[in-house]
Design an enzyme around this catalytic site. Structure first.
Site, mmCIF file in Angstrom:
data_model
loop_
_atom_site.group_PDB
_atom_site.id
_atom_site.type_symbol
_atom_site.label_atom_id
_atom_site.label_comp_id
_atom_site.label_asym_id
_atom_site.label_seq_id
_atom_site.Cartn_x
_atom_site.Cartn_y
_atom_site.Cartn_z
ATOM 1 N N GLY A 7 1.162 -0.986 -0.045
ATOM 2 C CA GLY A 7 -0.224 -0.029 0.407
ATOM 3 C C GLY A 7 0.796 0.856 -0.137
ATOM 4 N N LYS A 204 -1.883 9.717 19.975
ATOM 5 C CA LYS A 204 -1.813 10.319 18.323
ATOM 6 C C LYS A 204 -3.450 10.681 18.173
ATOM 7 C CE LYS A 204 -0.689 10.878 13.590
ATOM 8 N NZ LYS A 204 -0.242 9.656 12.924
HETATM 9 N N1 LIG Z 1 -0.908 10.462 4.586
HETATM 10 C C1 LIG Z 1 -0.350 10.634 5.862
HETATM 11 O O1 LIG Z 1 0.611 12.163 5.890
HETATM 12 C C2 LIG Z 1 -0.805 10.357 7.144
HETATM 13 C C3 LIG Z 1 -0.999 8.777 7.361
HETATM 14 N N2 LIG Z 1 -1.078 8.447 8.190
HETATM 15 C C4 LIG Z 1 -2.061 7.142 8.048
HETATM 16 O O2 LIG Z 1 -1.077 6.216 6.942
HETATM 17 C C5 LIG Z 1 -1.749 4.877 6.695
HETATM 18 C C6 LIG Z 1 -1.754 5.285 5.156
HETATM 19 O O3 LIG Z 1 -1.819 6.651 4.277
HETATM 20 P P1 LIG Z 1 -1.366 7.375 3.486
HETATM 21 O O4 LIG Z 1 -0.556 7.049 3.297
HETATM 22 O O5 LIG Z 1 -1.479 9.023 3.242
HETATM 23 O O6 LIG Z 1 -2.267 6.393 2.829
HETATM 24 P P2 LIG Z 1 -2.439 6.314 0.075
HETATM 25 O O7 LIG Z 1 -3.847 6.757 0.522
HETATM 26 O O8 LIG Z 1 -1.747 7.329 -0.331
HETATM 27 O O9 LIG Z 1 -1.604 5.017 0.627
HETATM 28 C C7 LIG Z 1 -2.074 3.806 0.257
HETATM 29 C C8 LIG Z 1 -1.746 2.638 -1.139
HETATM 30 O O10 LIG Z 1 -1.990 1.582 -1.154
HETATM 31 C C9 LIG Z 1 -2.550 1.860 -2.271
HETATM 32 N N3 LIG Z 1 -3.866 0.873 -2.221
HETATM 33 C C10 LIG Z 1 -4.987 0.705 -1.201
HETATM 34 N N4 LIG Z 1 -5.237 -1.149 -1.803
HETATM 35 C C11 LIG Z 1 -4.745 -1.385 -2.387
HETATM 36 C C12 LIG Z 1 -4.512 -2.752 -3.137
HETATM 37 N N5 LIG Z 1 -5.469 -3.765 -2.441
HETATM 38 N N6 LIG Z 1 -3.483 -3.159 -3.273
HETATM 39 C C13 LIG Z 1 -2.177 -2.613 -4.143
HETATM 40 N N7 LIG Z 1 -2.225 -0.898 -3.625
HETATM 41 C C14 LIG Z 1 -3.259 -0.854 -2.632
HETATM 42 C C15 LIG Z 1 -4.153 3.026 -2.597
HETATM 43 O O11 LIG Z 1 -4.237 2.846 -3.774
HETATM 44 P P3 LIG Z 1 -6.127 3.872 -3.715
HETATM 45 O O12 LIG Z 1 -4.917 5.130 -4.602
HETATM 46 O O13 LIG Z 1 -5.818 3.385 -5.480
HETATM 47 O O14 LIG Z 1 -6.500 2.923 -3.044
HETATM 48 C C16 LIG Z 1 -2.093 4.204 -2.083
HETATM 49 O O15 LIG Z 1 -1.668 4.402 -3.197
HETATM 50 C C17 LIG Z 1 -3.458 5.698 7.304
HETATM 51 O O16 LIG Z 1 -3.900 4.957 7.715
HETATM 52 C C18 LIG Z 1 -3.334 7.262 7.328
HETATM 53 O O17 LIG Z 1 -4.703 7.327 8.025
HETATM 54 C C19 LIG Z 1 -0.561 8.531 9.009
HETATM 55 C C20 LIG Z 1 0.659 9.980 9.538
HETATM 56 C C21 LIG Z 1 -0.047 10.656 8.678
HETATM 57 C C1 LIG Z 2 -5.263 15.712 12.350
HETATM 58 C C2 LIG Z 2 -3.315 15.275 12.030
HETATM 59 C C3 LIG Z 2 -2.643 16.743 11.277
HETATM 60 C C4 LIG Z 2 -3.129 14.520 13.370
HETATM 61 O O1 LIG Z 2 -4.194 14.781 14.526
HETATM 62 C C5 LIG Z 2 -3.353 13.866 11.229
HETATM 63 O O2 LIG Z 2 -3.107 13.052 11.344
HETATM 64 C C6 LIG Z 2 -4.496 13.505 9.887
HETATM 65 O O3 LIG Z 2 -4.654 15.033 9.733
HETATM 66 O O4 LIG Z 2 -5.129 12.866 9.447
#
Ligand SMILES: NC(=O)C1=CN([C@@H]2O[C@H](COP(=O)(O)OP(=O)(O)OC[C@H]3O[C@@H](n4cnc5c(N)ncnc54)[C@H](OP(=O)(O)O)[C@@H]3O)[C@@H](O)[C@H]2O)C=CC1
Ligand SMILES: CC(C)(CO)C(=O)C(=O)O
Length: 325
Positions: A7, A204
């Site tokens: 992912g 968090k």
């Molecule tokens: N982004 C951030 O700044 C932060 C994120 N988080 C947490 O981290 C986690 C990940 O978030 P984030 O990185 O933003 O998420 P994203 O959506 O950017 O990344 C997840 C990726 O997985 C892909 N995906 C989904 N299903 C599949 C599958 N079956 N096979 C292959 N790839 C797949 C998605 O593709 P598609 O786009 O096509 O769905 C996407 O590219 C979450 O829990 C989020 O809350 C925590 C702190 C900060």
């Molecule tokens: C709100 C924040 C910045 C942290 O609480 C965050 O993690 C989000 O945007 O999902």
């Protein structure tokens, strides 16, 4: 050490790029145009105004990648249970599964000790898909602090932060935790192994539980919702309910609610990930961030009137937008 990031969007792409840059044996599982772009052009990381493009192994087929030492899951929380069976080719007898997902983790009650040991959480692991499909003994916990985004397919923009706190469910400094910590540190990331990761999970989660749905309901930025007296009071009430639950579960909070909300305000004009998901028509992480805390309220016989209210509102907001609730 073979590491697969499953992912690899914003967070997984950021971690993957840092590991690849440091020469680690890392592969990414992704899909769609983002995968196609990485396969065609490599993975580009924009960090501190500098753009670096790296060759990367990326696939949508776990069979191609085979068993790993570490599988780091950076999917959105609701995307994990449906793909546990697809991940099986990545998992060998010694594979460690790292859960780099926001919210209450599905393994929360593994090796916690006491009467709740082994309790399963329906909100984050419906049908026990992860508990049965990975087995909790494989799991290493992770709290993700960096902020990042997929700027365009194949391109990750790092926003801030580089800490991925790690922790064993039993709090030990295991060899597998220390080895991963070392590999991440060699890639320029902070990855401390914490003896009390659950405390960090809650600090968090305090923010995600409250700021995320309030922002999605009001379309306000963090700065606004944390300083407006009305929404600040709603966030405070949700966080205090969560604190009661967490303390019943043995958690020690190193800061108080007011300081946590002030920290949110200091982030500034940030639109939370839940608001961004709503605006983009993507499913929101409602169950992992809010439903899970309501479930823990039931598990610990704690009243959660404000969390219940906000959860009802955000679920209906999702339904009205045609999204899963
Ligand atoms: N982004 C951030 O700044 C932060 C994120 N988080 C947490 O981290 C986690 C990940 O978030 P984030 O990185 O933003 O998420 P994203 O959506 O950017 O990344 C997840 C990726 O997985 C892909 N995906 C989904 N299903 C599949 C599958 N079956 N096979 C292959 N790839 C797949 C998605 O593709 P598609 O786009 O096509 O769905 C996407 O590219 C979450 O829990 C989020 O809350 C925590 C702190 C900060
Ligand atoms: C709100 C924040 C910045 C942290 O609480 C965050 O993690 C989000 O945007 O999902």
């Amino acid at each position: 050490m073979k590491i697969c990031i499953f992912g690899a969007g914003a967070i997984g792409g950021y971690m993957g790029a840092k590991l690849a840059e440091a020469g680690a044996d890392v592969s990414l599982v992704a899909r769609g145009p983002h995968l196609a772009a990485m396969q065609a052009n490599g993975l580009t990381l924009i960090e501190d105004g500098q753009s670096t493009t790296l060759p990367i192994t990326a696939s949508d087929d776990p069979e191609e990648l085979g068993p790993q030492d570490y599988v780091i899951i950076t999917l959105k929380a609701h995307s994990v249970p449906p793909v546990v069976s697809r991940m099986q080719p990545l998992i060998g007898p010694e594979t460690t599964v790292v859960s780099g997902v926001n919210g209450v983790p599905w393994w929360y009650f593994h090796k916690i000790g006491g009467p709740l040991e082994g309790t399963r959480l329906r909100s984050v692991d419906p049908g026990d898909a992860q508990w049965e499909g990975f087995g909790p003994d494989r799991v290493l916990g992770c709290v993700v602090y960096p902020a990042a985004e997929v700027a365009e397919p194949g391109v990750i923009r790092h926003v801030e932060g580089n800490r991925f706190s790690l922790g064993e469910p039993d709090g030990s400094k295991s060899e597998r935790a220390l080895a991963l910590s070392k590999a991440l540190a060699a890639a320029g990331l902070k990855a401390p192994v914490r003896p009390r990761l659950r405390d960090e999970i809650w600090v968090k989660l305090w923010g995600n539980l409250s700021f995320n749905p309030i922002s999605a309901l009001t379309h306000a930025t963090l700065e606004v919702l944390c300083t407006d007296p009305g929404t600040r009071a709603v966030a405070r009430a949700m966080m205090l309910e969560a604190q009661t639950i967490a303390e019943k579960l043995g958690v020690k909070f190193p800061i108080d609610v007011e300081r946590r909300i002030d920290g949110g305000a200091a982030v500034g004009a940030h639109r939370t990930s839940m608001l961004q998901d709503l605006d983009a028509g993507r499913p929101m992480e409602i169950d992992a961030l809010v439903g899970s805390v309501q479930e823990l309220g039931r598990v610990t016989s704690t009243e959660t009137p404000t969390i219940d209210t906000v959860l009802a509102l955000i679920r209906l907001r999702a339904k009205s937008a045609g999204l899963p609730a």
